[in-house]
Design a protein around this motif. Structure first.
Motif, PDB file in Angstrom:
ATOM      1  N   THR A  16       0.567  -1.450  -0.079  1.00 50.44           N
ATOM      2  CA  THR A  16       0.180   0.316  -0.132  1.00 50.44           C
ATOM      3  C   THR A  16       0.501   1.573  -0.160  1.00 50.44           C
ATOM      4  O   THR A  16       0.229   2.069  -0.641  1.00 50.44           O
ATOM      5  N   ALA A  17       2.131   1.743   0.342  1.00 52.98           N
ATOM      6  CA  ALA A  17       3.259   2.314   0.284  1.00 52.98           C
ATOM      7  C   ALA A  17       3.031   2.627  -0.733  1.00 52.98           C
ATOM      8  O   ALA A  17       3.395   4.306  -1.099  1.00 52.98           O
ATOM      9  N   THR A  69      11.060  10.815   1.511  1.00 53.50           N
ATOM     10  CA  THR A  69      11.376  10.058   2.442  1.00 53.50           C
ATOM     11  C   THR A  69      10.995   8.940   3.459  1.00 53.50           C
ATOM     12  O   THR A  69      11.104   8.371   4.160  1.00 53.50           O
ATOM     13  N   LEU A  70       9.275   9.339   3.465  1.00 49.39           N
ATOM     14  CA  LEU A  70       8.662   8.517   4.060  1.00 49.39           C
ATOM     15  C   LEU A  70       8.557   6.490   3.325  1.00 49.39           C
ATOM     16  O   LEU A  70       8.762   6.371   4.651  1.00 49.39           O
ATOM     17  N   LEU A  71       8.873   6.777   2.109  1.00 52.31           N
ATOM     18  CA  LEU A  71       8.673   5.707   1.477  1.00 52.31           C
ATOM     19  C   LEU A  71      10.044   4.979   1.740  1.00 52.31           C
ATOM     20  O   LEU A  71      10.127   3.882   1.913  1.00 52.31           O
ATOM     21  N   GLU A  72      11.100   5.642   1.643  1.00 57.44           N
ATOM     22  CA  GLU A  72      12.574   4.966   1.662  1.00 57.44           C
ATOM     23  C   GLU A  72      12.489   4.417   3.559  1.00 57.44           C
ATOM     24  O   GLU A  72      12.962   3.799   3.562  1.00 57.44           O
ATOM     25  N   ARG A 104      12.774   0.557   4.885  1.00 55.88           N
ATOM     26  CA  ARG A 104      13.487   0.285   5.519  1.00 55.88           C
ATOM     27  C   ARG A 104      13.149  -0.687   7.643  1.00 55.88           C
ATOM     28  O   ARG A 104      13.399  -1.212   7.876  1.00 55.88           O
ATOM     29  N   LEU A 105      12.612  -0.095   7.475  1.00 55.40           N
ATOM     30  CA  LEU A 105      11.219  -0.809   8.665  1.00 55.40           C
ATOM     31  C   LEU A 105      10.399  -1.698   8.234  1.00 55.40           C
ATOM     32  O   LEU A 105      10.220  -2.515   9.689  1.00 55.40           O
TER      33      LEU A 105
END
Length: 352
Positions: free
Chosen positions: A47-48, A84-87, A91-92
């Protein structure tokens, strides 16, 4: 593309904005912010990538909207997407997957293997919430209506918090297959499965949560919904049963809307719809509303004179096997935008 050269009856142009519209946030009534994030999803991820997929699909729709004619001309703008939220989500997500796999294998949240991973996910989720709340606050303070496109269902928390800080009270119309009333699900304090628990806990300005179409939830969630005076429930089985006994969908929609206050936030999880509308959504559940049933409910809300003060559209999961999820998401987003503007009927002087 400048407003003066925009042709609403022409070919859709990919401008990187929702619907290919030429509006700037500063001169629009409605601003759409994006949250490309799906760290805590507990079944299927993806969903990202929905904001970009919905932007792409949205240029294929036509602009005539019979439920809110020409409302879009008052300005529907796309805020810059913070990638940057997608990146950070990517990672998380690997940490979250390891936690989920550990728990599904019989492990405990107290095991050293997952403690730090859970902490990283929770810290990252708090940062996401702060980011979305700051984005929302910027546009709310500028007098704009704000809608959010997720991402998973954890993403609207910051927007709802921002509204709570600026409004005395409002209700939430929650269309979903799930209640999302779990506390820190799988150890994740801001899980997609915990959004409404967190809203009830942290946003006292939400005086009523009305859940529609819910059909997959735990006994603890059912008990919380039943015991809380702030929660009204129209679960999928009960709605179907009423229709089997001859009650019309229009009458049911009026009953649902009557439980809401005058100002309403709409939280729309795409899995509230039936399978054929969202075959790749992360946690699909049999049953659900048809597309037109959901639209009729939203239109009933607006026809009642209630005002939509904000909304989200979440859990759309684009797939390389087909475009139906993004197509459905784009068209539901269009309905939400038009009806939100219609319910706030004060035309902007900067309209096309």
């Amino acid at each position: 593309m400048e407003q003066k050269t925009f042709d609403p009856d022409g070919v859709g142009v990919a401008t990187g904005t929702y619907f290919g519209l030429p509006f700037e946030p500063e001169t629009s009534e409605l601003v759409l912010i994006s949250a490309p994030w799906d760290v805590t999803v507990s079944y299927g991820a993806g969903t990202a990538y929905a904001p970009d997929a919905i932007i792409e699909a949205s240029t294929q729709l036509d602009f005539y909207e019979p439920l809110a004619p020409d409302a879009w001309r008052r300005g529907i703008a796309t805020a810059d997407v913070d990638y940057t939220l997608l990146e950070q989500s990517q990672r998380l997500r690997s940490d979250a997957e390891r936690v989920i796999d550990h728990l599904e294998g019989g492990g405990s949240l107290d095991d050293d293997y997952v403690v730090r991973k859970v902490r990283r996910v929770n810290d990252g989720s708090r940062a996401l919430n702060a980011n979305i709340e700051a984005q929302a606050a910027r546009w709310l303070d500028a007098g704009k209506l704000v809608g959010l496109v997720g991402g998973d269902h954890s993403t609207p928390y910051g927007l709802i918090r921002a509204l709570g800080a600026r409004r005395a009270s409002f209700g939430v119309l929650h269309i979903d297959a799930h209640r999302d009333l779990r506390e820190a699900y799988e150890g994740f304090e801001y899980s997609h499965a915990s959004i409404m628990y967190n809203v009830l806990r942290d946003v006292p300005q939400v005086t009523r949560l009305v859940q529609v179409g819910v059909r997959d939830f735990s006994a603890a969630e059912a008990a919380l919904a039943e015991s809380s005076e702030r929660v009204a429930s129209f679960d999928d089985l009960s709605l179907s049963g009423a229709r089997f006994r001859g009650e019309t969908w229009d009458a049911l929609c009026r009953k649902i809307v009557e439980t809401l206050p005058e100002e309403v936030y709409v939280s729309f999880d795409i899995d509230g719809l039936s399978f054929e509308n969202c075959p790749h959504t992360g946690t699909p559940v049999c049953g659900g509303l048809s597309f037109n049933e959901a639209v009729w409910l939203l239109d009933t809300l607006v026809r009642s004179g209630r005002r939509i003060v904000g909304f989200d559209l979440v859990e759309v999961c684009p797939s390389p096997e087909g475009r139906i999820d993004a197509i459905t998401g784009a068209r539901m987003l269009w309905k939400l935008c038009g009806l939100t503007l219609k319910s706030n009927n004060q035309p902007n002087q900067n309209s096309l």
